[in-house]
Write a protein that holds these residues in place. Structure first.
Motif, PDB file in Angstrom:
ATOM      1  N   ILE A  38       0.853  -1.185   0.000  1.00 40.44           N
ATOM      2  CA  ILE A  38       0.000   0.000   0.000  1.00 40.44           C
ATOM      3  C   ILE A  38       0.889   1.235   0.000  1.00 40.44           C
ATOM      4  N   GLN A  39       0.747   2.037  -1.036  1.00 37.40           N
ATOM      5  CA  GLN A  39       1.500   3.279  -1.144  1.00 37.40           C
ATOM      6  C   GLN A  39       0.498   4.428  -1.152  1.00 37.40           C
ATOM      7  N   PRO A  40       0.246   5.028   0.005  1.00 37.79           N
ATOM      8  CA  PRO A  40      -0.733   6.119   0.064  1.00 37.79           C
ATOM      9  C   PRO A  40      -0.384   7.282  -0.860  1.00 37.79           C
ATOM     10  N   ASP A  41       0.909   7.543  -1.048  1.00 38.48           N
ATOM     11  CA  ASP A  41       1.349   8.635  -1.911  1.00 38.48           C
ATOM     12  C   ASP A  41       2.569   8.128  -2.683  1.00 38.48           C
ATOM     13  N   VAL A  42       2.399   7.909  -3.988  1.00 37.40           N
ATOM     14  CA  VAL A  42       3.492   7.330  -4.775  1.00 37.40           C
ATOM     15  C   VAL A  42       4.695   8.261  -4.891  1.00 37.40           C
ATOM     16  N   ASP A  43       4.506   9.532  -4.549  1.00 40.08           N
ATOM     17  CA  ASP A  43       5.634  10.460  -4.586  1.00 40.08           C
ATOM     18  C   ASP A  43       6.471  10.402  -3.314  1.00 40.08           C
ATOM     19  N   GLN A  44       6.003   9.692  -2.321  1.00 40.11           N
ATOM     20  CA  GLN A  44       6.743   9.549  -1.071  1.00 40.11           C
ATOM     21  C   GLN A  44       7.505   8.221  -1.081  1.00 40.11           C
ATOM     22  N   PRO A  45       8.636   8.157  -0.394  1.00 39.86           N
ATOM     23  CA  PRO A  45       9.415   6.908  -0.395  1.00 39.86           C
ATOM     24  C   PRO A  45       8.823   5.830   0.506  1.00 39.86           C
ATOM     25  N   TYR A  46       7.828   6.185   1.311  1.00 40.85           N
ATOM     26  CA  TYR A  46       7.265   5.248   2.267  1.00 40.85           C
ATOM     27  C   TYR A  46       6.107   4.447   1.666  1.00 40.85           C
ATOM     28  N   ALA A  47       5.955   3.247   2.172  1.00 41.63           N
ATOM     29  CA  ALA A  47       4.828   2.402   1.797  1.00 41.63           C
ATOM     30  C   ALA A  47       4.548   1.489   2.990  1.00 41.63           C
ATOM     31  N   PHE A  48       3.528   0.685   2.841  1.00 46.37           N
ATOM     32  CA  PHE A  48       3.144  -0.248   3.907  1.00 46.37           C
ATOM     33  C   PHE A  48       2.999  -1.635   3.302  1.00 46.37           C
ATOM     34  N   LEU A  49       3.479  -2.600   4.045  1.00 44.36           N
ATOM     35  CA  LEU A  49       3.285  -3.999   3.680  1.00 44.36           C
ATOM     36  C   LEU A  49       2.222  -4.521   4.629  1.00 44.36           C
ATOM     37  N   GLN A  50       0.983  -4.550   4.124  1.00 40.31           N
ATOM     38  CA  GLN A  50      -0.183  -4.898   4.931  1.00 40.31           C
ATOM     39  C   GLN A  50      -0.489  -6.381   4.810  1.00 40.31           C
ATOM     40  N   SER A  51      -0.546  -7.071   5.947  1.00 39.98           N
ATOM     41  CA  SER A  51      -0.929  -8.476   5.951  1.00 39.98           C
ATOM     42  C   SER A  51      -2.399  -8.601   5.579  1.00 39.98           C
ATOM     43  N   ILE A  52      -2.706  -9.583   4.771  1.00 37.57           N
ATOM     44  CA  ILE A  52      -4.106  -9.879   4.456  1.00 37.57           C
ATOM     45  C   ILE A  52      -4.698 -10.768   5.536  1.00 37.57           C
ATOM     46  N   GLN A  53      -3.858 -11.551   6.173  1.00 38.23           N
ATOM     47  CA  GLN A  53      -4.319 -12.515   7.169  1.00 38.23           C
ATOM     48  C   GLN A  53      -4.572 -11.887   8.544  1.00 38.23           C
ATOM     49  N   THR A  54      -3.829 -10.850   8.876  1.00 45.58           N
ATOM     50  CA  THR A  54      -3.936 -10.208  10.186  1.00 45.58           C
ATOM     51  C   THR A  54      -4.132  -8.712   9.967  1.00 45.58           C
ATOM     52  N   SER A  55      -5.332  -8.234  10.274  1.00 48.74           N
ATOM     53  CA  SER A  55      -5.690  -6.859   9.919  1.00 48.74           C
ATOM     54  C   SER A  55      -4.841  -5.790  10.608  1.00 48.74           C
ATOM     55  N   ASP A  56      -4.302  -6.108  11.784  1.00 46.25           N
ATOM     56  CA  ASP A  56      -3.518  -5.085  12.488  1.00 46.25           C
ATOM     57  C   ASP A  56      -2.009  -5.253  12.292  1.00 46.25           C
ATOM     58  N   LEU A  57      -1.621  -6.028  11.306  1.00 45.97           N
ATOM     59  CA  LEU A  57      -0.193  -6.197  11.030  1.00 45.97           C
ATOM     60  C   LEU A  57       0.170  -5.516   9.716  1.00 45.97           C
ATOM     61  N   ALA A  58       0.961  -4.472   9.826  1.00 42.64           N
ATOM     62  CA  ALA A  58       1.470  -3.770   8.648  1.00 42.64           C
ATOM     63  C   ALA A  58       2.871  -3.274   8.973  1.00 42.64           C
ATOM     64  N   PHE A  59       3.761  -3.478   8.044  1.00 42.81           N
ATOM     65  CA  PHE A  59       5.124  -2.990   8.212  1.00 42.81           C
ATOM     66  C   PHE A  59       5.276  -1.700   7.416  1.00 42.81           C
ATOM     67  N   VAL A  60       5.914  -0.725   8.035  1.00 39.27           N
ATOM     68  CA  VAL A  60       6.245   0.492   7.310  1.00 39.27           C
ATOM     69  C   VAL A  60       7.565   0.203   6.594  1.00 39.27           C
ATOM     70  N   ILE A  61       7.574   0.414   5.298  1.00 37.23           N
ATOM     71  CA  ILE A  61       8.761   0.123   4.507  1.00 37.23           C
ATOM     72  C   ILE A  61       9.151   1.353   3.697  1.00 37.23           C
ATOM     73  N   VAL A  62      10.400   1.359   3.288  1.00 41.25           N
ATOM     74  CA  VAL A  62      10.910   2.503   2.544  1.00 41.25           C
ATOM     75  C   VAL A  62      11.931   2.010   1.528  1.00 41.25           C
ATOM     76  N   ASN A  63      12.049   2.756   0.444  1.00 37.03           N
ATOM     77  CA  ASN A  63      13.094   2.474  -0.530  1.00 37.03           C
ATOM     78  C   ASN A  63      14.428   2.835   0.113  1.00 37.03           C
ATOM     79  N   PRO A  64      15.284   1.851   0.394  1.00 36.84           N
ATOM     80  CA  PRO A  64      16.525   2.151   1.123  1.00 36.84           C
ATOM     81  C   PRO A  64      17.511   2.992   0.318  1.00 36.84           C
ATOM     82  N   PHE A  65      17.425   2.954  -1.005  1.00 40.50           N
ATOM     83  CA  PHE A  65      18.387   3.670  -1.835  1.00 40.50           C
ATOM     84  C   PHE A  65      18.194   5.189  -1.771  1.00 40.50           C
ATOM     85  N   ILE A  66      17.038   5.620  -1.346  1.00 35.94           N
ATOM     86  CA  ILE A  66      16.810   7.058  -1.192  1.00 35.94           C
ATOM     87  C   ILE A  66      17.611   7.602  -0.015  1.00 35.94           C
TER      88      ILE A  66
END
Length: 149
Positions: A38-66
């Protein structure tokens, strides 16, 4: 179109082809094998890796090369085979963030990047061996932090 109720994003609709399959889960979350990017804003380097199996599990991820333009590693052959990687252009690399109460102390896991083959929607968090990269690498440089004060 399928839907999941998430604690962070509310109801999220997705198609079957949006699902990223982590065959072995993510270290520490081995039973979690299906995620959405899930990328709320494609212009931002942040995104979320949302579990489909567990609704309250999401990892905040970022493009490390930035944040670390010189970040590099060799992906082991086993991971290449598991992810069925034929071309480097087919993958995206993400780092999982650890965000404490003081956001300026956010760290990124450079030792275990998340690799996603965007062609076949397979993902894996790869633990790099023989590297000096750390699990908790400061995301922001001290100069940047001092500039924020």
């Amino acid at each position: 179109m399928a839907k999941i109720e998430t604690t962070r994003f509310g109801r999220v609709k997705y198609n079957e082809e949006d699902i990223i399959h982590f065959e072995n889960g993510i270290p520490g979350f081995e039973k979690e094998q299906l995620f959405l990017l899930i990328q709320p804003d494609v212009d931002q380097p942040y995104a979320f890796l949302q579990s489909i199996q567990t609704s309250d599990l999401a990892f905040v991820i970022v493009n490390p090369f930035i944040f670390y333009p010189n970040y590099e590693f060799d992906l082991d052959e086993q991971s290449k085979e598991e992810l069925e990687i034929n071309h480097v252009e087919d993958i995206t690399v993400w780092g999982i963030l650890s965000i404490p109460e003081d956001f300026k102390k956010t760290t990124i896991n450079l030792k275990a990047p998340v690799i996603i083959n965007v062609k076949n929607r397979k993902g894996k968090q790869v633990i790099l061996h023989d590297t000096l990269y750390e699990i908790k690498t400061p995301l922001f440089s001290q100069k940047l932090i001092e500039g924020v004060k």
